[in-house]
Design a protein around this motif. Structure first.
Motif, PDB file in Angstrom:
ATOM      1  N   GLY A 192       1.245  -1.418   0.204  1.00 58.18           N
ATOM      2  CA  GLY A 192      -0.240  -0.428   0.060  1.00 58.18           C
ATOM      3  C   GLY A 192       1.254   1.252   0.061  1.00 58.18           C
ATOM      4  N   PHE A 193       0.298   2.286   0.191  1.00 52.17           N
ATOM      5  CA  PHE A 193       0.789   3.518  -0.276  1.00 52.17           C
ATOM      6  C   PHE A 193       0.261   4.193   0.762  1.00 52.17           C
ATOM      7  CE2 PHE A 193       3.711   6.135  -2.092  1.00 52.17           C
ATOM      8  CZ  PHE A 193       3.464   7.786  -1.899  1.00 52.17           C
ATOM      9  N   VAL A 194       0.913   5.469   1.785  1.00 51.96           N
ATOM     10  CA  VAL A 194       0.129   5.958   1.861  1.00 51.96           C
ATOM     11  C   VAL A 194       0.041   7.545   2.344  1.00 51.96           C
ATOM     12  CG1 VAL A 194       0.457   4.014   4.059  1.00 51.96           C
ATOM     13  CG2 VAL A 194       2.219   5.441   4.652  1.00 51.96           C
ATOM     14  N   PHE A 249      -9.157   7.663  -1.800  1.00 47.74           N
ATOM     15  CA  PHE A 249      -8.068   8.418  -0.693  1.00 47.74           C
ATOM     16  C   PHE A 249      -7.013   7.830   0.086  1.00 47.74           C
ATOM     17  CE2 PHE A 249      -7.864  10.178   3.059  1.00 47.74           C
ATOM     18  CZ  PHE A 249      -7.641  11.317   2.071  1.00 47.74           C
ATOM     19  N   LEU A 250      -8.143   6.882   0.983  1.00 49.05           N
ATOM     20  CA  LEU A 250      -6.999   5.791   1.817  1.00 49.05           C
ATOM     21  C   LEU A 250      -6.068   4.193   1.114  1.00 49.05           C
ATOM     22  CD1 LEU A 250     -10.067   4.707   4.345  1.00 49.05           C
ATOM     23  CD2 LEU A 250      -8.257   6.706   4.544  1.00 49.05           C
ATOM     24  N   HIS A 251      -6.253   4.348  -0.398  1.00 44.78           N
ATOM     25  CA  HIS A 251      -6.169   2.939  -0.795  1.00 44.78           C
ATOM     26  C   HIS A 251      -5.517   3.874  -2.287  1.00 44.78           C
ATOM     27  CE1 HIS A 251      -5.955   0.430   2.459  1.00 44.78           C
ATOM     28  NE2 HIS A 251      -7.292   0.681   2.679  1.00 44.78           N
ATOM     29  N   PRO A 252      -4.529   4.736  -2.294  1.00 43.98           N
ATOM     30  CA  PRO A 252      -4.235   5.297  -3.887  1.00 43.98           C
ATOM     31  C   PRO A 252      -4.579   4.071  -4.765  1.00 43.98           C
ATOM     32  CG  PRO A 252      -3.015   5.808  -2.144  1.00 43.98           C
ATOM     33  CD  PRO A 252      -4.201   5.785  -1.378  1.00 43.98           C
ATOM     34  N   GLU A 253      -2.750   3.402  -3.797  1.00 45.69           N
ATOM     35  CA  GLU A 253      -2.362   2.202  -4.785  1.00 45.69           C
ATOM     36  C   GLU A 253      -3.300   1.727  -5.734  1.00 45.69           C
ATOM     37  OE1 GLU A 253      -3.433   0.536  -1.607  1.00 45.69           O
ATOM     38  OE2 GLU A 253      -2.987   2.701  -1.954  1.00 45.69           O
ATOM     39  N   GLU A 254      -4.802   1.029  -5.560  1.00 43.98           N
ATOM     40  CA  GLU A 254      -5.795   0.576  -5.804  1.00 43.98           C
ATOM     41  C   GLU A 254      -6.723   1.020  -7.012  1.00 43.98           C
ATOM     42  OE1 GLU A 254      -5.429  -2.309  -5.588  1.00 43.98           O
ATOM     43  OE2 GLU A 254      -4.363  -3.230  -3.285  1.00 43.98           O
TER      44      GLU A 254
END
Length: 369
Positions: A5-7, A233-238
């Motif tokens: 993931g990316f934060v 917003f919470l999981h932009p990598e998806e």
């Protein structure tokens, strides 16, 4: 579960190996801004703890609190920033032996563990109900694209669980959207009133970076996020439309001299802390070679935005697409390139077998998808 993931900056940093704990402290706020920390699930925990701290200590007279989030990485441990799509199952894909791989791909590995509860008749009935959920346009057919979308959803249930949990603590007025003001107030509250600590860590910078990402996820530009936008917003990598922000945030984290590029020292320094050790592990030497030979494509000694994108967001083999095409091919008796409910149910052993899975949970969880 693959917790890649990316934060955001508000999560104190991104991707890597770490230890993590949260504690409520009555008294001056403290935040140890160690090395970049971790992936979406720890980020979610940080946001939750941040919110809980503020809510539980609000009755006290100006008594601030914050979770302590920190990372301690051994010098020989490699930090991983690359986002890979994981295999759909750890089982061998050999239909001549069994359909275990297909079951886990179609339902998700966790759901596939409870397969031994239903009779064949019950499995067929519930599979038919599930087909109606997979058929997004309700035209009576399941296409390869619809099958792929379902498989990706089945493999990412942990993301939707995370979003559901955070949704409850951020949709403060219950209007089924999370506005930027709601998110900002729930996440930061009075924290911004506290002076920046001596180490230069800035909560306002955290908030500004979050706001930039929120605007990117907010596709209708009303500064309110529906469930899908909040997930982005919470999981932009998806999400494809969020990939630019993933690259930008990564570069900002690694680029120490502020030139908008990543040089070799910054690249190595992000994943390895020498700490006075004169000798480097072999993997560090390999990474130096990788940077020079493959990452830095134009050989100018630095990685730009496109080179960074190629590094952290490689074009991997699409497991979900391959499995969707396989399931359609194996079940499509009239060879029209799409599946009816009858065709899927007739091949129930390929999808779910004569064992069972928790279809009730699968159906419930798919309602919001």
């Amino acid at each position: 579960m693959n917790e890649r993931g990316f934060v955001a900056f508000d999560d104190v940093a991104v991707l890597g190996q770490s230890n993590h704990r949260c504690s409520l402290e009555c008294g001056p706020m403290s935040m140890r801004h160690g090395t970049r920390i971790l992936r979406s699930r720890l980020v979610s925990e940080h946001r939750r703890c941040l919110y809980v701290c503020r809510m539980e200590l609000r009755p006290l007279v100006m008594c601030f609190a914050l979770c302590v989030v920190y990372a301690i990485s051994k010098p020989t441990e490699k930090k991983e920033r690359v986002h890979h799509d994981e295999p759909l199952s750890n089982r061998d894909h050999d239909d001549s032996d069994n359909f275990d791989y297909d079951h886990e791909a179609f339902l998700g590995q966790e759901e596939a563990k409870t397969f031994d509860q239903l009779t064949p008749e019950e499995s067929k009935e519930r599979l038919g109900m599930l087909v109606e959920r997979i058929d997004d346009d309700k035209d009576g057919y399941v296409t390869a694209d619809e099958m792929k979308k379902w498989i990706k959803h089945a493999q990412k249930r942990w993301i939707y669980d995370d979003v559901d949990r955070q949704w409850k603590s951020h949709d403060l007025n219950g209007d089924e959207v999370v506005s930027w003001e709601e998110y900002k107030n729930a996440t930061y509250g009075y924290i911004l009133d506290d002076p920046d600590p001596d180490d230069g860590f800035s909560y306002r910078q955290m908030m500004d970076r979050d706001e930039r990402r929120f605007k990117m996820a907010d596709q209708d530009r009303d500064m309110k996020a529906n469930k899908e936008e909040f997930t982005a917003f919470l999981h932009p990598e998806e999400y494809d439309h969020m990939k630019d922000i993933v690259v930008l945030e990564t570069m900002e984290d690694i680029d120490k001299n502020g030139d908008g590029l990543i040089d070799l020292d910054e690249y190595i320094g992000d994943m390895y802390n020498q700490e006075g050790d004169a000798s480097e592990p072999e993997w560090v030497k390999t990474e130096r070679e990788q940077f020079t030979e493959f990452r830095d494509k134009n050989k100018d000694g630095k990685m730009d935005k496109e080179e960074t994108r190629d590094w952290i967001l490689p074009n991997d083999y699409d497991h979900a697409e391959a499995e969707a095409k396989h399931l359609v091919y194996e079940s499509d008796t009239d060879k029209d390139g799409r599946l009816t409910k009858a065709e899927i149910v007739d091949k129930y052993d390929l999808f779910v077998g004569s064992q069972a899975t928790d279809f009730g949970e699968a159906l419930t969880r798919h309602d919001e998808f």
